[in-house]
Structures are given as C-alpha cells and as structure tokens.
Design an enzyme around this catalytic site. Sequence first.
Site, PDB file in Angstrom:
ATOM      1  CG  ASP A 171      -4.995  -3.163  -5.009  1.00  0.00           C
ATOM      2  OD1 ASP A 171      -5.678  -2.250  -4.502  1.00  0.00           O
ATOM      3  OD2 ASP A 171      -3.887  -3.504  -4.561  1.00  0.00           O
TER       4      ASP A 171
ATOM      5  CG  HIS B 224      -5.064  -2.320  -1.138  1.00  0.00           C
ATOM      6  ND1 HIS B 224      -3.942  -2.181  -1.925  1.00  0.00           N
ATOM      7  CD2 HIS B 224      -4.832  -1.561  -0.027  1.00  0.00           C
ATOM      8  CE1 HIS B 224      -3.085  -1.370  -1.331  1.00  0.00           C
ATOM      9  NE2 HIS B 224      -3.599  -0.986  -0.187  1.00  0.00           N
TER      10      HIS B 224
ATOM     11  CB  SER C 152      -0.960  -0.030   1.196  1.00  0.00           C
ATOM     12  OG  SER C 152      -1.966   0.930   1.082  1.00  0.00           O
TER      13      SER C 152
END
Length: 614
Positions: free
Chosen positions: A188, A326, A124
């Site tokens: 994602d 994600h 991330s």
Amino acid sequence: MASDRIEISRDQIDKAFSLAWKAHKTPEKHYLIEKIRKYNRSEIIISFPASGSIKDWYSKGPFGETKVNLNLFASLKSIGNNEAASVNEAFQSRFEAIVAKSSFEVKVEKAKKKGKQIVFTGHSSGAPMAILATLWTLEKYHTPKSNAGNHPLCVTFGSPLIGNKILSHATRRENWSIYFLHYVTRYDVVPRILFSPLSSFDKKFEAISQFFNPKSRSFMTQSTGKDAAISEFYFFVMSNTANVTSHDAYKQMEGMDATLETVANFIPLSPYRPFGTYIFCSGNGKEGRKVVIRNPDAVLQLLFFCAQLSTEAEVDQVSDRSLREHIINGTEFQQTLGMHNFVYLDQLLKVPLSFADSSGDINLALSDLGLSTSARLSLQAAVLIDERRSENEKKMKNKIDLVDEKMKELEKYKETWEHQKLGYYDAFKVQKDPDADFQANIKRLELAAIWDEIIELLRNYNLPDFLEGDEEWIKIGTRFRKLVEPLDISNYYRHLRHLEAGPYMDKGRPRRYRYTQRWFEHYKRKPEEQISESCFWAMIEDLWYKTSNTMNSFEDVKEDVEKIEGQIKKWVDDKKLDKDIFVEGSTLVKWWNSLPQQHRQGSCIRSFIETNML
C-alpha cells in the site's frame, strides 16, 4: 496479551473496518457513528471519511507540516526541550473544522458521561481524523489526574503518517501509543506518501488519488498494470522512503557518516514518522500472518523493506498492486483481519536473519513480507536505539543514590542556618561560614554535573521517552531544583555576574532547572510559568537592582513588584516557601525595606515581614 498490549476483539476490528469503509464512500459527512451493545459492553464507533482532493492532504511547503495546535493537543510536545510536535497542516485543519462545525464534541462528551467505549476509525486520509480525534479525547478526558476509565481506541486502515518524531516521543511518554492500531498491507503506497515532497509530484498525486477518491469515476477501477504514471509515482514515493529510512538508520549508529549528513542538507527529508502499534498484513489471504510491531524506528524500516521488489520486472505489477491494496475489497480484507494469527515482534534482537535460521511463525511472517537478511538486520539495528536509551537510563539511575546523598547533606546545611534564623540563600551569598559554604558549594557543583549529564542525554533523545513523564524522576528533579537552584542564584549574584551577563532568568539559568520545572508543570497540568518558587530570588535580585538604579522610578517597576509580592504570598500560604525568607537581614527584607513607605503600607507581604521581625 501482555498488559501493555491493547485489548481489542475480532468483532471490534471487523466493525471498525466496516464503518471505516462505509465512511470512505460517504465523504459528504463529517463522520459516521454506530452504537453497539453486546453482552455487558456498550460502545460507539466513530468513523471519518477520506478525501482524494490534494488540498486535504497538503498545504504550503514541500511536506505541508506545521506546529501542532497546543490548545487542542497540549501534551504533543517535548517537555524539556519545550518544542511542539509538527503535524500535517491539512489534516489538522480538517479536524479543527470537524470540531468547530459539527456536533462531534457533544457526541464524545455524551459517550464519556455514559461510560461507553469509543473506537475511532478511518481508512486512507480519513484515518488521520481518527488519530487526531483519539489524541483530542485522550488530552481532554484522560490526563494522569483524571482517573478516567475506558480509554478510547483508534484503529486505522492504510493511514498516511501525520506527525514528526516529537509526536511519537510524546505519545510514548504519555503511555498513549498503545491505544493506536494501524493496519498496513505490504505494498500500500498511502502509508508512505508523505515521505515525498508535494512540490515534486502534486500533479501525479492528483491523478493517482482518483483511484481511491469516491467522488471520481476512477474510484476502485482496475488499472492495466502498465500505466507509466502509476509506476513513476510508486517509484518516486519509494525513492523518498529510501532516503528517509537510510538517513535514520545511519543516525542510529554511534557515528553518522559525514557525507550522508551533507547530502541530507541538500535533499529535503520528510519530517513524518510512525507512532503507535503497526500491524503489517502480507496480503496472502486467509493464510497471511500479521506482523505486530510497536518500536517506531523498526516500523519505519519495515515501511521501506517490506515493499521491496525481487526483480525490476515486478515494477509495473507492484505499482499497480500498491493502489489495489489501498482500495482492497472489503470482504477480502475482513477475511484476513478476522484471522487472529498475529505475530508479535517484541524481541527484535532475536529475529532470525534468514529463512534457513528458523521455521517458526516469526520467520514465516517475515518471509511473507519478503524481508531479506539486510532488512532483518535493519530491524535489529532499530531496536538497539531503545536498548541504548535503556542502558543510559540505568546508568543515570545508578547515580541517583549519589544525588540523594548529596542533597541530604545540602538539606542539613539548609537546616543549620534555619536554626540560626538566617536563610541558607543569604548565608551562602555572604559566605557566613567559609568551611561549611565551601562544602556546600562542592555538593552544588557535583549535583550540577550529574544533572547536566542527564539533561544532555534527554535533550538529544538518548533516554527513554517515558522519562519526562515518570513520577519518580519528576519527584527527584523537583526536589533537586527547589533545593539547589537558590544556591546557583546566590552564587550568580554574589559574583556580580548580572552586571556582565545580564539577569539570571534571561542569561544564567541552566537547562537542568528549566527542564525539571517543565516536567513538574506538565505532570500537574499547570500552565508554563516563567518563574517558580525555586528561582524567585533571581526576580528579587533583579528588582532590587532596578529599584536602586537612579535611572528607574518606582512607577517603572511597580507592576513587577506587586506581581512578585502576590506570588510570594501565595507560595507561603501554600507552604511552598519557608518563612525564613522574611528574617531580618535577608535579601528579600532588605529589598522590601528599600521600597517607598506608601507602597509598603499596603503590601500583601507586610504582615509576614513584620511578624518575623518582632
């Protein structure tokens, strides 16, 4: 693997993901370090935590970009265009704080001294820290002249984009892009987030980010799949992704639609673009193939097309999946990572246009990603840019033999005047031999035309990214600049253009010399200089004009005079200037003799001039 593919083991990928996920859950620390020793390999993995706070993603402006800090990342620029890359300001600020407030630099230094392999990783918004850390390490320890081995590796998972096209251009030029592996799952949303302007969805992002913010109660919770906010957020991000990818796709064509260009002036488009090697995971568990692609223009298209929906009814389901992928369960992701069923899209022009065209691994992998015929055509169109750049380079290389021939003729012209104890700069300026000078002028203009064509292609990024860092191009460009620019300067002042247009260095110096000088300076890792040995004559001419002007006193220009004298001495000592510049009657000697006697007595170039005048 081919020599230009990164060598990374399954074990390294597994370890990188494990530590990336661990760091994601410990945001209070700057980074985590794990030391690994297996067989004869010694390495450390440094992982950075993510953040769900909007201030750690965006700063001012619609997209939050800023110029890269060249003090930390000196190579992240377009050399000839002299333009720094743009990066996400919030990400850069976070990394600067890590360098300033932690022992990060000490840890890296220690690992490098011990010869350890360093793998930077992050998930991330921790991934941009890993990217910047890798770029910082490459910049500090792996310049062309450092001969440092054990290049760092960067492995990211679900990373947002961090910089613009110049960053991609610079990393390909430096041959650094091969050290970056970016894992992306099909839907994602995070790798696409920065295609959208902050001002349009800051509140939506603050709410959505709680799903992958480890400090939030909503962290890793399952949504109902019917959350309107999630669907709206996903649709907004993908709409902006469509704007960016379609705009770039049209620009890749020989002629861009004027209507689209006009629309682009009203719709703000994100500056962020991908770089490095991307590994797209279909999300089909252990059987899912992983598509590996390095062409940044093709990666951009794939970021849009692989997230497309078959029907409108899938919107809620896919928007929910965009968050779930994600924050995908670590074990499940590691299972897919561990399967080395990579499919390399190196031959994009040979990509089958439909499932019916082929049953091979490539076709199956593209089908796993849901790529339609239109998407596959877009991949082929993207690679045509590199094909076109390579063709342009071949055309220019074919002209290099002609360049070499013309320069050899000019070198003979230069040698002729050296034998007569007269520099070719002054011989050309006063037209000492009209026939020889005419032929030299023809060669000068022919060379200028060829190099102007090269520079124009380069200025518009229509040549391969590596060219500005290629040793052979740098050598031929430097030789051209040192030989031909004095003739350009001589011609400029012979025709008194400085009286009308101003000093050569301010108004008259062509890009062909500015660009090739910057190539050389960057290759040698030298600071950018305003003046070089190829254009010092322009400084002499301008100083002579100033010192002969009754409006100026010597004291007004004394500092500039001493500076150029010191530089000339250094260039002569380093054998970068021929001593024929000091022959009696040269522009340099005439100017120097016009200076006050007291100054000449203490001048650092006095001995050169007096020796040559004996």
